[in-house]
Design a protein around this motif. Structure first.
Motif, PDB file in Angstrom:
ATOM      1  N   ARG A   1      -6.401  -5.252  -5.952  1.00 27.84           N
ATOM      2  CA  ARG A   1      -5.032  -4.855  -5.649  1.00 27.84           C
ATOM      3  C   ARG A   1      -5.056  -3.383  -5.266  1.00 27.84           C
ATOM      4  O   ARG A   1      -5.950  -2.636  -5.669  1.00 27.84           O
ATOM      5  CB  ARG A   1      -4.081  -5.068  -6.832  1.00 27.84           C
ATOM      6  N   TRP A   2      -4.046  -2.998  -4.459  1.00 30.07           N
ATOM      7  CA  TRP A   2      -3.931  -1.584  -4.142  1.00 30.07           C
ATOM      8  C   TRP A   2      -2.474  -1.158  -4.168  1.00 30.07           C
ATOM      9  O   TRP A   2      -1.575  -1.968  -4.005  1.00 30.07           O
ATOM     10  CB  TRP A   2      -4.603  -1.245  -2.825  1.00 30.07           C
ATOM     11  N   HIS A   3      -2.312   0.115  -4.443  1.00 31.68           N
ATOM     12  CA  HIS A   3      -0.972   0.708  -4.499  1.00 31.68           C
ATOM     13  C   HIS A   3      -0.983   1.996  -3.695  1.00 31.68           C
ATOM     14  O   HIS A   3      -1.898   2.808  -3.810  1.00 31.68           O
ATOM     15  CB  HIS A   3      -0.577   1.010  -5.949  1.00 31.68           C
ATOM     16  N   GLY A   4       0.028   2.153  -2.860  1.00 27.87           N
ATOM     17  CA  GLY A   4       0.164   3.368  -2.071  1.00 27.87           C
ATOM     18  C   GLY A   4       1.549   3.952  -2.221  1.00 27.87           C
ATOM     19  O   GLY A   4       2.532   3.213  -2.397  1.00 27.87           O
ATOM     20  N   ARG A   5       1.632   5.264  -2.145  1.00 25.13           N
ATOM     21  CA  ARG A   5       2.915   5.951  -2.214  1.00 25.13           C
ATOM     22  C   ARG A   5       2.904   7.111  -1.223  1.00 25.13           C
ATOM     23  O   ARG A   5       2.057   8.013  -1.323  1.00 25.13           O
ATOM     24  CB  ARG A   5       3.201   6.480  -3.618  1.00 25.13           C
ATOM     25  N   ALA A   6       3.815   7.073  -0.269  1.00 26.98           N
ATOM     26  CA  ALA A   6       3.887   8.101   0.771  1.00 26.98           C
ATOM     27  C   ALA A   6       5.295   8.651   0.848  1.00 26.98           C
ATOM     28  O   ALA A   6       6.274   7.910   0.690  1.00 26.98           O
ATOM     29  CB  ALA A   6       3.485   7.521   2.119  1.00 26.98           C
ATOM     30  N   VAL A   7       5.404   9.948   1.102  1.00 34.96           N
ATOM     31  CA  VAL A   7       6.684  10.581   1.399  1.00 34.96           C
ATOM     32  C   VAL A   7       6.704  10.876   2.896  1.00 34.96           C
ATOM     33  O   VAL A   7       5.958  11.722   3.383  1.00 34.96           O
ATOM     34  CB  VAL A   7       6.896  11.869   0.585  1.00 34.96           C
TER      35      VAL A   7
ATOM     36  N   ILE B   1       3.839   0.770  -1.801  1.00 41.89           N
ATOM     37  CA  ILE B   1       3.224  -0.511  -1.476  1.00 41.89           C
ATOM     38  C   ILE B   1       2.467  -1.024  -2.685  1.00 41.89           C
ATOM     39  O   ILE B   1       1.745  -0.274  -3.349  1.00 41.89           O
ATOM     40  CB  ILE B   1       2.230  -0.351  -0.306  1.00 41.89           C
ATOM     41  N   ASP B   2       2.634  -2.295  -2.989  1.00 37.66           N
ATOM     42  CA  ASP B   2       1.807  -2.982  -3.983  1.00 37.66           C
ATOM     43  C   ASP B   2       1.304  -4.253  -3.311  1.00 37.66           C
ATOM     44  O   ASP B   2       2.116  -5.112  -2.930  1.00 37.66           O
ATOM     45  CB  ASP B   2       2.603  -3.302  -5.244  1.00 37.66           C
ATOM     46  N   ALA B   3      -0.018  -4.376  -3.127  1.00 35.65           N
ATOM     47  CA  ALA B   3      -0.539  -5.442  -2.280  1.00 35.65           C
ATOM     48  C   ALA B   3      -1.917  -5.901  -2.754  1.00 35.65           C
ATOM     49  O   ALA B   3      -2.634  -5.150  -3.424  1.00 35.65           O
ATOM     50  CB  ALA B   3      -0.637  -4.952  -0.838  1.00 35.65           C
ATOM     51  N   PRO B   4      -2.304  -7.117  -2.385  1.00 44.44           N
ATOM     52  CA  PRO B   4      -3.691  -7.533  -2.618  1.00 44.44           C
ATOM     53  C   PRO B   4      -4.644  -6.623  -1.859  1.00 44.44           C
ATOM     54  O   PRO B   4      -4.312  -6.128  -0.778  1.00 44.44           O
ATOM     55  CB  PRO B   4      -3.730  -8.957  -2.055  1.00 44.44           C
ATOM     56  N   PHE B   5      -5.816  -6.411  -2.437  1.00 43.77           N
ATOM     57  CA  PHE B   5      -6.826  -5.561  -1.816  1.00 43.77           C
ATOM     58  C   PHE B   5      -8.044  -6.419  -1.502  1.00 43.77           C
ATOM     59  O   PHE B   5      -8.661  -7.005  -2.392  1.00 43.77           O
ATOM     60  CB  PHE B   5      -7.209  -4.426  -2.760  1.00 43.77           C
ATOM     61  N   TYR B   6      -8.384  -6.502  -0.222  1.00 45.85           N
ATOM     62  CA  TYR B   6      -9.503  -7.333   0.222  1.00 45.85           C
ATOM     63  C   TYR B   6     -10.744  -6.511   0.550  1.00 45.85           C
ATOM     64  O   TYR B   6     -11.847  -7.053   0.612  1.00 45.85           O
ATOM     65  CB  TYR B   6      -9.080  -8.138   1.451  1.00 45.85           C
TER      66      TYR B   6
END
Length: 203
Positions: A138-144, A54-59
């Motif tokens: 902004r935030w970035h998440g990575r999940a398996v 996920i690459d998304a705005p972070f509020y």
């Protein structure tokens, strides 16, 4: 809304990429938010399943209370979150995956009558980072996501994003409901899910 699909990378993997850019009923959000989603196979060392990035705005709104430890978090949909649902029509089941900017998550398995079959499944491999500079984040998440969490024969999916607090709460959907057909958001309207070739990104 789908940027690209089935694009091979240099390791001969398939990558599915999507952009969530509309509200739950097909409007442009007032904050012009866009959320990038990527689905791909995990590396051999990560086991079997699917990588979701996920690459998304972070509020940073609403904030998960500090007494909620990082990890599986009850009722995560009340906070800032990105969600992906994967449905098997033949099995009558789907998995709901919720990922948040500070490492909180919630995974559920349901049937098509919205009965919860398994709640708060564990997720060992999820990392999230968030930044805020001069009020812009902004935030970035990575999940398996483990293979066994998916129902057999997944053929439909949808993805969502929620952020900000009432009265400015924003509900976004990759495949939205038609304008005027419903009085409010409901992410479990399975008839709006669309096709996905999940085998191309499941390891």
């Amino acid at each position: 809304m789908c940027d690209s699909a089935g694009m091979p990378d240099d390791q001969n993997k398939s990558i599915l990429q999507y952009t969530i850019s509309t509200t739950w009923d097909g409007e442009r959000p007032v904050d012009n938010a866009e959320i990038q989603l990527t689905f791909q196979r995990p590396s051999s060392s990560e086991g079997n399943g699917m990588v979701i990035e996920i690459d998304a705005p972070f509020y940073n709104d609403p904030i998960v209370p500090q007494n909620h430890a990082i990890g599986s978090t009850d009722k995560l949909w009340n906070y800032e979150v990105v969600e992906a649902f994967f449905l098997s029509e033949s099995e009558g089941k789907y998995v709901e995956i919720e990922l948040a900017p500070k490492g909180h998550y919630l995974l559920l398995q349901l049937d098509t009558q919205q009965n919860v079959l398994n709640y708060s499944l564990p997720l060992e491999n999820y990392k999230a980072t968030s930044t805020m500079t001069n009020g812009v984040g902004r935030w970035h998440g990575r999940a398996v996501i483990p293979l066994e969490y998916f129902p057999k024969n997944v053929n439909k999916f949808n993805a969502y994003a929620i952020h900000k607090s009432d009265p400015d709460r924003v509900y976004m959907s990759l495949f939205p409901a038609p304008k005027g057909h419903h009085s409010g958001p409901n992410f479990h309207r399975l008839n709006y899910f669309q096709d996905i070739d999940v085998n191309s990104v499941l390891g």
